[in-house]
Design a protein around this motif. Structure first.
Motif: not given
Ligand code: GAL
Length: 662
Positions: A102-104, A140-143, A266-268, A312-314, A320-322, A360-365
């Motif tokens: 996966s990652r990290r 990096d990304n999201e320590f 930010s993923y509210p 950085m990410e809106q 997909n991850w909740a 992994q994230e194919q269901m993420h818009a």
């Molecule tokens: C963040 C991550 C991104 C992506 C995203 C999905 O936590 O930095 O790479 O996975 O979530 O919502």
């Protein structure tokens, strides 16, 4: 104020890149973050770099007039590197390495990974440091994402022993500080100390807290290494890291010290689902997110960022991850974007340009669907881009900094300490900090979120959520600020070594709060205690309830304590001494709002009772109003020609921005 997007050229045929870049530019995107997971393409085999594709991607973006945010790819060490150096994998609490796939999957303390990271960071920074299209960097990304701060590897334990030596100097000092005489846990040398894991019952709390502090310092050290390499090869380009929402596993203030931009992701909706909120709260804000959640994070990261903070990410649509992943209401992507700018953001960057059809994230818009059509979020981003142009054209100071009259002290060690030594299973520090914050926002207040060592002068109201360890000079700094100070329960309840202060809580704060917490109790989630306000003449019944916790207070100087509320059994629930207000419990939301309103009044800070659906923010001469509710909200006293965006009637999910003067 500008928009960005996260883009993965390595996921798409090269024949699409030019069109992607052209459409980004046409949409109003100005910066594009790339390459944070691309190590296996940068260095497909050990020591053999393939920069051709990335050179072309950067050139295509630059040629389209876009600025690149180049990332170091260290969040995803490739398979060959792990196979060569298996010690890169972090060791879990079960004693087993966490696997590739996966990652990290890396240990911050692994010497092989530190060296490999230095090498790849140097290679990327040398290659792109002076490229005209590369304007910014991300380390990096999201320590810490996926619980990766703490590792129990031999390398980590070895470095922990060094860390302990530096902190305590002698093993006797450590034994005293920790109190290891308890249960015969005394050590004869630092080399005898292991990680606080796999013990029969709970490991020693001081040992555990030090391990968390150590692990946090390891993150800061690792990030600093990357920042130094980038600065050496790419002078003048700001360096960012993308932190996570309400994430507390390392001390973000320390990491941010080395950065130019503290950014966050930010993923509210995902956050609402995954955080502590009760099921009815989750259902209520299902498609909008909680009205104070993103803004709490904006204010956390604004406070620690040297340049204006970024998102950085809106979230652009469903994630997909909740556990459950609802779609945002139409208008929310726009509202979230404006909310970030209202809190001082310099950039809102959407994750991601196009939804990936694989992995992994194919269901993420994304802003675009996998078949490359603009999705709802993409259309809203385009609207925001147009509105930004209008706002900037009409308002010279739209980018102004925010200065609030209210500060909320937010501390990472407090979270670790209460997690390690909770005394009540649901004593969740970020939740309580958030509840105070939310009450302040419901009163229409702008809030600076600050570390415990921040300069406090200039604030009128300072709110301190439960803060177990207070610095020796905290009382003096609070007092000299001249602000009214609100302290939550358990404040001053421990020394830095995790012991009960000799004078009992509030320890070092007793100089300004002449009281003594002689007993505490934690309360089950289904148990509350009635609270009665002392000056409420008609109060024969409760004014609110206490939850989670009770401090039992007495005082040798009872005359100088003003008891303003009592529990039903007569014990003080809220006391005041001079400008210091001590809350002996965590009250229900309505009572918290009521008390903070009264105290804000005493501080000379004007409040507006907004309830829980509409939020105001002021930045420069502009006031932003966001409607999270399902009813139209009408502003009473604003002239029609003051509006820069919207009008007096703000629809559900609507945004209005008007000139209000400084
Ligand atoms: C963040 C991550 C991104 C992506 C995203 C999905 O936590 O930095 O790479 O996975 O979530 O919502």
């Amino acid at each position: 104020m500008r928009l960005g997007v996260c883009y993965y050229p390595e996921h798409w045929p090269e024949s699409m890149w030019e069109d992607d870049a052209r459409r980004m530019k046409a949409l109003g995107i100005e910066q594009v973050r790339i390459a944070e997971f691309a190590w296996s393409r940068m260095e497909p085999t050990p020591g053999e770099y393939d920069w051709g594709w990335l050179d072309r991607a950067v050139d295509v973006l630059g040629a389209a007039g876009l600025q690149v945010v180049m990332c170091t790819p260290t969040a995803t060490p490739p398979k060959w590197l792990i196979d060569r150096h298996p010690d890169i994998l972090p060791i879990g609490a079960d004693g087993r390495p966490r696997a590739f796939g996966s990652r990290r999957h890396y240990d911050f303390s692994s010497p092989s990974y530190f060296t490999a990271s230095q090498r790849i960071c140097t290679a990327v920074a040398e290659r792109y440091g002076e490229h005209p299209a590369v304007a910014y960097w991300q380390t990096d990304n999201e320590f810490g994402c996926h619980h990766t701060v703490v590792s129990y590897s031999p390398a980590a334990v070895g470095r922990f022993r060094e860390w302990l030596k530096a902190r305590y100097q002698t093993i006797d000092a450590l034994n005293r500080a920790w109190g290891t005489v308890f249960w015969s846990m005394e050590y004869r040398s630092f080399d005898e100390i292991d990680a606080p894991v796999a013990t029969v019952t709970e490991a020693h709390p001081s040992h555990r807290l030090d391990y968390r502090r150590f692990a946090s310092d390891e993150v800061a050290r690792y990030n600093r290494m990357q920042v130094e390499i980038i600065r050496a090869h790419s002078p003048g380009r700001p360096v960012a890291h993308n932190f996570m929402q309400l994430f507390t596993e390392f001390d973000h203030y320390k990491v941010a010290t080395d950065l130019d931009v503290a950014a966050w992701d930010s993923y509210p909706l995902g956050a609402l689902e995954e955080q502590w909120f009760a099921p009815d709260v989750k259902a209520r804000w299902l498609r909008s997110g909680h009205p104070d959640f993103a803004s709490f994070n904006h204010d956390v990261y604004r406070g620690m960022s040297k340049l204006p903070f970024w998102v950085m990410e809106q979230q652009p649509g469903p994630v997909n991850w909740a556990q459950w992943n609802p779609a945002p209401l139409p208008g929310m992507v726009r509202l979230w974007s404006w909310e970030a700018f209202a809190h001082g953001a310099g950039c809102v960057s959407y994750f991601r340009w196009r939804q990936a059809p694989f992995a992994q994230e194919q269901m993420h818009a994304g802003l675009n669907t996998p078949d490359n059509r603009l999705d709802v979020g993409g259309n809203e981003a385009a609207q925001v881009a147009d509105e930004i142009r209008a706002v900037l054209a009409a308002n010279a100071d739209a980018d102004a900094a925010i200065r609030s009259k209210v500060a909320l002290v937010y501390d990472y060690e407090a979270k670790w300490l209460f997690e390690i030594h909770p005394q009540g299973a649901d004593f969740h520090y970020p939740r309580f900090a958030f509840e105070y914050y939310s009450a302040l926002r419901a009163l229409g207040l702008d809030v600076d979120i600050v570390p415990v060592d921040a300069a406090l002068d200039g604030y009128r109201l300072i709110v301190v959520p439960p803060l177990p360890v207070v610095p020796a000079d905290f009382a003096a700094r609070l007092a000299s600020s001249g602000a009214q100070v609100v302290l939550g329960p358990r404040t001053g309840s421990k020394t830095a070594d995790v012991q009960i202060p000799a004078n009992l809580p509030p320890g070092a704060l007793a100089s300004v709060l002449p009281l003594r917490v002689w007993r505490v109790e934690s309360m089950r989630p289904n148990v509350t205690e009635a609270v009665l306000l002392v000056d409420n003449q008609s109060a024969t019944q409760e004014d609110g309830v206490a939850r989670h916790w009770r401090d039992f207070i007495d005082s040798d100087a009872a005359d100088s304590l003003d008891v303003r509320a009592r529990f039903a059994d007569g014990h003080p629930a809220y006391v005041k001494s001079g400008a210091f207000h001590y809350l002996a419990s965590l009250f229900d939301d309505a009572l918290t709002v009521r008390l903070l309103k009264r105290i804000a009044g005493e501080a000379g800070v004007e409040t507006t009772s907004l309830g829980d659906t509409v939020r105001f923010s002021r930045r420069g001469a502009l006031t932003y109003v966001l409607n999270y509710g399902d009813q139209t909200y009408t502003l009473a006293d604003v002239a029609d020609d003051a509006f820069v965006i919207g009008s007096r009637a703000i629809e559900p999910q609507g945004v209005a921005v008007y000139r209000s003067g400084n």
